[in-house]
Design a protein around this motif. Structure first.
Motif, PDB file in Angstrom:
ATOM      1  N   UNK A  80      13.131 -20.205  17.878  1.00 43.44           N
ATOM      2  CA  UNK A  80      14.367 -21.195  17.530  1.00 43.44           C
ATOM      3  C   UNK A  80      14.539 -21.214  16.213  1.00 43.44           C
ATOM      4  N   UNK A  81      15.687 -20.563  15.232  1.00 42.91           N
ATOM      5  CA  UNK A  81      16.283 -21.027  14.194  1.00 42.91           C
ATOM      6  C   UNK A  81      16.057 -19.178  13.243  1.00 42.91           C
ATOM      7  N   UNK A  82      15.047 -18.400  14.161  1.00 43.68           N
ATOM      8  CA  UNK A  82      15.584 -16.929  13.569  1.00 43.68           C
ATOM      9  C   UNK A  82      16.481 -17.003  13.597  1.00 43.68           C
ATOM     10  N   UNK A  83      17.137 -16.269  12.569  1.00 40.30           N
ATOM     11  CA  UNK A  83      18.284 -15.227  12.234  1.00 40.30           C
ATOM     12  C   UNK A  83      18.520 -13.847  12.351  1.00 40.30           C
ATOM     13  N   UNK A  84      19.732 -13.072  12.982  1.00 39.06           N
ATOM     14  CA  UNK A  84      19.871 -11.932  13.754  1.00 39.06           C
ATOM     15  C   UNK A  84      20.919 -11.767  13.419  1.00 39.06           C
ATOM     16  N   UNK A  85      20.608 -10.035  13.833  1.00 38.48           N
ATOM     17  CA  UNK A  85      22.567  -9.851  13.875  1.00 38.48           C
ATOM     18  C   UNK A  85      22.892  -9.413  15.098  1.00 38.48           C
ATOM     19  N   UNK A  86      24.031  -9.559  15.557  1.00 30.57           N
ATOM     20  CA  UNK A  86      24.909  -9.803  16.485  1.00 30.57           C
ATOM     21  C   UNK A  86      25.792  -8.456  16.926  1.00 30.57           C
ATOM     22  N   UNK A  87      25.195  -7.491  17.695  1.00 31.80           N
ATOM     23  CA  UNK A  87      26.140  -6.374  17.902  1.00 31.80           C
ATOM     24  C   UNK A  87      27.157  -6.776  19.061  1.00 31.80           C
ATOM     25  N   UNK A  88      27.849  -6.360  19.229  1.00 30.28           N
ATOM     26  CA  UNK A  88      29.015  -6.179  20.527  1.00 30.28           C
ATOM     27  C   UNK A  88      29.236  -4.861  21.758  1.00 30.28           C
ATOM     28  N   UNK A  89      28.633  -4.514  22.038  1.00 31.02           N
ATOM     29  CA  UNK A  89      29.466  -3.264  22.377  1.00 31.02           C
ATOM     30  C   UNK A  89      30.960  -3.184  22.985  1.00 31.02           C
ATOM     31  N   UNK A  90      31.229  -1.730  22.607  1.00 30.20           N
ATOM     32  CA  UNK A  90      32.599  -1.823  23.049  1.00 30.20           C
ATOM     33  C   UNK A  90      32.822  -1.638  24.645  1.00 30.20           C
ATOM     34  N   UNK A  91      32.047  -1.404  25.537  1.00 30.46           N
ATOM     35  CA  UNK A  91      32.457  -1.695  26.858  1.00 30.46           C
ATOM     36  C   UNK A  91      31.326  -2.369  27.168  1.00 30.46           C
ATOM     37  N   UNK A  92      31.099  -2.867  28.520  1.00 32.25           N
ATOM     38  CA  UNK A  92      29.773  -3.661  29.556  1.00 32.25           C
ATOM     39  C   UNK A  92      28.892  -3.072  28.893  1.00 32.25           C
ATOM     40  N   UNK A 143      19.166 -15.968   2.513  1.00 36.74           N
ATOM     41  CA  UNK A 143      18.541 -16.539   0.995  1.00 36.74           C
ATOM     42  C   UNK A 143      17.185 -17.917   1.304  1.00 36.74           C
ATOM     43  N   UNK A 144      18.432 -18.765   1.923  1.00 37.12           N
ATOM     44  CA  UNK A 144      16.879 -20.083   2.036  1.00 37.12           C
ATOM     45  C   UNK A 144      15.751 -19.328   3.198  1.00 37.12           C
ATOM     46  N   UNK A 145      16.255 -18.721   3.863  1.00 37.28           N
ATOM     47  CA  UNK A 145      14.747 -17.856   4.684  1.00 37.28           C
ATOM     48  C   UNK A 145      14.195 -17.311   3.545  1.00 37.28           C
TER      49      UNK A 145
END
Length: 170
Positions: free
Chosen positions: A92-104, A137-139
């Motif tokens: 909990x609290x970890x950061x990530x990149x969310x990529x959204x697919x062009x299709x399901x 930067x803070x993490x």
């Protein structure tokens, strides 16, 4: 939904340019390609995580012209590990990149096969993949730029040219 410009709020009747600008602006609000997220919960059994988008959603304008905002809903994202696998605890609290697919991507995620499109979703929150390792930067932790560094808890391993450094106070 048409988003009025200042000119439209004065005249009351949008012209074609204002309508097109509103459509482009609304499409930008609705289209999801990549967002930064913060983990709220991780589910190792199905490699998914509840993730909160790290910015607020504009839901309208107040009478004084300021924006009215709220949090996005939690997203149940698929967790991406690479191959060969490098795994690490997701907290909990970890950061990530969310990529959204062009299709399901639900059908592929469930059975790992090539599938016909099961749903007509485009860039939907339900088709997000979370990629970990990015930090704000803070993490941020201090790293050497001339080495491959692996951290786990208070331990670290640095691989340099002809040198391996192991530390327990990373």
């Amino acid at each position: 939904m048409f988003i009025p410009s200042k000119a439209n709020s004065i005249t009351g009747n949008p012209n074609i340019i204002q309508i097109m600008e509103g459509i482009v602006q609304r499409t930008g609000y609705e289209l999801n390609c990549m967002r930064i997220g913060i983990v709220q919960a991780f589910y190792p059994d199905d490699l998914t995580a509840d993730i909160l988008i790290a910015n607020k959603k504009t839901i309208g304008l107040n009478p004084d012209g300021t924006q009215n905002v709220k949090d996005f809903p939690l997203i149940r994202a698929k967790v991406a590990y690479c191959s060969p696998f490098i795994t690490f605890p997701i907290n909990v609290g970890d950061e990530c990149i969310l990529l959204f697919s062009d299709r399901e991507i639900e059908s592929w995620f469930i059975n790992g096969e090539v599938n016909p499109e099961g749903y007509s979703r485009i860039h939907a929150f339900t088709d997000a993949v979370a990629i970990f390792g990015i930090r704000s930067l803070p993490k941020m932790v201090q790293i050497a730029t001339d080495a491959l560094t692996l951290f786990y808890g208070d331990s670290g391993i640095q691989l340099k040219d002809k040198e391996i450094i192991v530390s327990t106070d990373a």
